[in-house]
Design an enzyme around this catalytic site. Structure first.
Site, mmCIF file in Angstrom:
data_model
loop_
_atom_site.group_PDB
_atom_site.id
_atom_site.type_symbol
_atom_site.label_atom_id
_atom_site.label_comp_id
_atom_site.label_asym_id
_atom_site.label_seq_id
_atom_site.Cartn_x
_atom_site.Cartn_y
_atom_site.Cartn_z
ATOM 1 N N PHE A 139 42.555 34.014 45.202
ATOM 2 C CA PHE A 139 42.840 35.049 46.205
ATOM 3 C C PHE A 139 42.084 34.678 47.473
ATOM 4 C CE2 PHE A 139 42.185 38.984 48.540
ATOM 5 C CZ PHE A 139 43.487 39.460 48.599
ATOM 6 N N ASP A 224 35.650 29.270 49.062
ATOM 7 C CA ASP A 224 35.802 30.669 49.467
ATOM 8 C C ASP A 224 34.770 31.461 48.670
ATOM 9 O OD1 ASP A 224 36.448 33.361 49.635
ATOM 10 O OD2 ASP A 224 38.612 33.016 49.652
ATOM 11 N N LYS A 253 32.851 40.217 52.645
ATOM 12 C CA LYS A 253 32.489 41.354 51.794
ATOM 13 C C LYS A 253 31.050 41.881 51.928
ATOM 14 C CE LYS A 253 36.319 41.588 48.719
ATOM 15 N NZ LYS A 253 37.207 40.426 48.638
HETATM 16 C C1 PLP Z 1 38.359 39.958 49.364
HETATM 17 C C2 PLP Z 1 38.588 38.488 49.407
HETATM 18 C C3 PLP Z 1 39.222 37.872 50.507
HETATM 19 C C4 PLP Z 1 39.824 38.652 51.643
HETATM 20 O O1 PLP Z 1 38.857 39.333 52.388
HETATM 21 P P1 PLP Z 1 39.340 40.497 53.409
HETATM 22 O O2 PLP Z 1 38.070 40.935 54.060
HETATM 23 O O3 PLP Z 1 40.004 41.560 52.593
HETATM 24 O O4 PLP Z 1 40.286 39.858 54.355
HETATM 25 C C5 PLP Z 1 39.343 36.502 50.497
HETATM 26 N N1 PLP Z 1 38.870 35.759 49.486
HETATM 27 C C6 PLP Z 1 38.248 36.308 48.415
HETATM 28 C C7 PLP Z 1 37.710 35.438 47.347
HETATM 29 C C8 PLP Z 1 38.105 37.693 48.340
HETATM 30 O O5 PLP Z 1 37.530 38.238 47.250
#
Ligand code: PLP
Length: 402
Positions: A139, A224, A253
């Site tokens: 994700f 990420d 986050k």
């Molecule tokens: C939550 C998340 C995102 C997206 O972040 P947003 O602030 O909602 O755009 C991207 N990568 C990972 C691994 C995430 O958990």
């Protein structure tokens, strides 16, 4: 305002992307606890999906925001910004990055990572090296390009045609990755512990082989760490678990504990590809968001929260393993530190989540089989004992009803 009025207004005026939400509206939070419109108390074991790492109303964050709001909230990036420079310094001094750029969300930090990887090769005279390989079940966000990067059909299908230049390959399959790599590949992007798809840790051996493959083929490695970074797994950065340094990594986050901020972090040799005019942001790195970020980094580094995540994570896992002996429907407990997934052999994840909610404990579910637990890093043994007792009860009732 009472809960039903809020629900009615939401149903009438808000775009229906979240469907029937859990019927509660929180009005106050302190530490691990939340209170709703009716004054009911909850234990937050989801932390706004890994955002409130310091819990709610953490004094360091509240004071930093308050005093910054009284001085200066926003100021254009046309001018120098003290908090921005300070927060970049803290991140660089505590990680493998050489430079940082701030965004307003995780997806936006990832967009910056894609742009940086591409421009790096453009400036090296390799304009055809633009493809980015990502993993299935990953994700990476909800923008159009991050949707193409996110290896899950459900997010991609409604928005075809997808942004070109992304390839998704199966997780932990080095041969599939080797087969996908070609002269156009500019980067491989990995979520070292996949969060959103149900807490799937990527195999450490696979990550080592990916790093080798990247080095051999002049490909950038991007991590990420938007969910798994910033202490959640018991290390300040998740890459520290793997003895591998990414060339680029992204954060968001937990970085503002609720104030929107993301960070694109890169080693100097890559970061220097961005020259004046190549990237930008109106809000990114503003004095308020960076004040929150500085308070979070201060608490993570100086208040022992990363260590607490490690110790409490081990305690939690031990208790969950014991629970899985009592309830064989618990197929697997996985994760690192305070990033925990519980896979069930029965399609009851949502039921169990709802039972926990009714007992005042917030957790998440992924599909029908997986429970997701992401407590704040300030969690105590006593809090965990409470959560375990509630899970025990919820599992017991569910099995009895089977
Ligand atoms: C939550 C998340 C995102 C997206 O972040 P947003 O602030 O909602 O755009 C991207 N990568 C990972 C691994 C995430 O958990």
């Amino acid at each position: 305002m009472n809960l039903n009025t809020v629900i009615e207004m939401d149903k009438k005026y808000y775009m229906n992307t979240f469907g029937n939400r859990i019927p509660v509206c929180f009005t106050y939070g302190k530490g691990i606890n939340l209170w709703d419109t009716q004054g009911n108390k909850y234990y937050d074991f989801l932390s706004g999906i890994a955002v409130n790492a310091l819990g709610h109303s953490h004094p360091k964050v509240v004071n930093a925001i308050k005093s910054q709001a009284e001085k200066l909230i926003h100021c254009s990036n046309l001018y120098y910004i003290e908090n921005q420079a300070q927060l970049a310094k803290v991140l660089v001094e505590n990680s493998c990055a050489g430079r940082v750029f701030f965004s307003n969300s995780g997806a936006e930090a990832n967009e910056g990572a894609f742009k940086l990887a591409r421009i790096y090769f453009k400036k090296k005279g390799m304009p055809d090296k633009y493809e980015i390989i990502t993993l299935k079940k990953s994700f990476h966000g909800r923008t159009l390009a991050t949707t193409a990067a996110t290896g899950q059909e459900k997010y991609q299908k409604p928005y075809a045609p997808l942004t070109p230049g992304f390839i998704n390959v199966p997780l932990n399959d080095i041969d599939a990755l080797k087969a996908a790599v070609n002269e156009k590949t500019c980067a491989v992007m990995i979520e070292p512990i996949q969060g959103e798809s149900g807490v799937n840790p990527v195999d450490p051996q696979y990550i080592k082989e990916v790093k080798k493959l990247c080095e051999a083929n002049d490909i950038l490695l991007i991590f990420d760490e938007i969910q798994c970074g910033l202490g959640r797994t018991g290390k300040l950065f998740a890459y520290e678990h793997f003895d591998v340094e990414p060339d680029i990594f992204t954060l968001a986050k937990a970085l503002g504990n609720g104030i929107p901020i993301g960070a694109l972090c890169a080693k100097e040799f890559v970061a220097s590809a961005f020259e004046p005019g190549d990237h930008g942001s109106t809000f990114g790195g503003n004095p308020l968001a960076c004040a929150a970020g500085l308070a979070v980094m201060d608490a993570l580094i100086n208040d022992g929260l990363v260590k607490n995540a490690e110790v409490m994570g081990e305690y939690f896992l031990k208790k969950l393993k014991a629970l899985s002996e009592k309830y064989p429907v618990i197929k697997e407990v996985r994760g690192k530190g305070l990033m925990i997934g519980i896979e069930l052999s029965i399609e009851k994840a949502a039921d169990i989540k709802n039972k926990c909610f009714n007992m005042g404990y917030l957790i998440g579910n992924v599909g029908t089989h997986i429970l997701r637990i992401l407590p704040p890093l300030i969690v105590t043994e006593q809090d965990i004992d409470g959560m375990i007792a509630v899970l025990d009860k919820a599992l017991g009732e569910t099995i009895e009803a089977e």
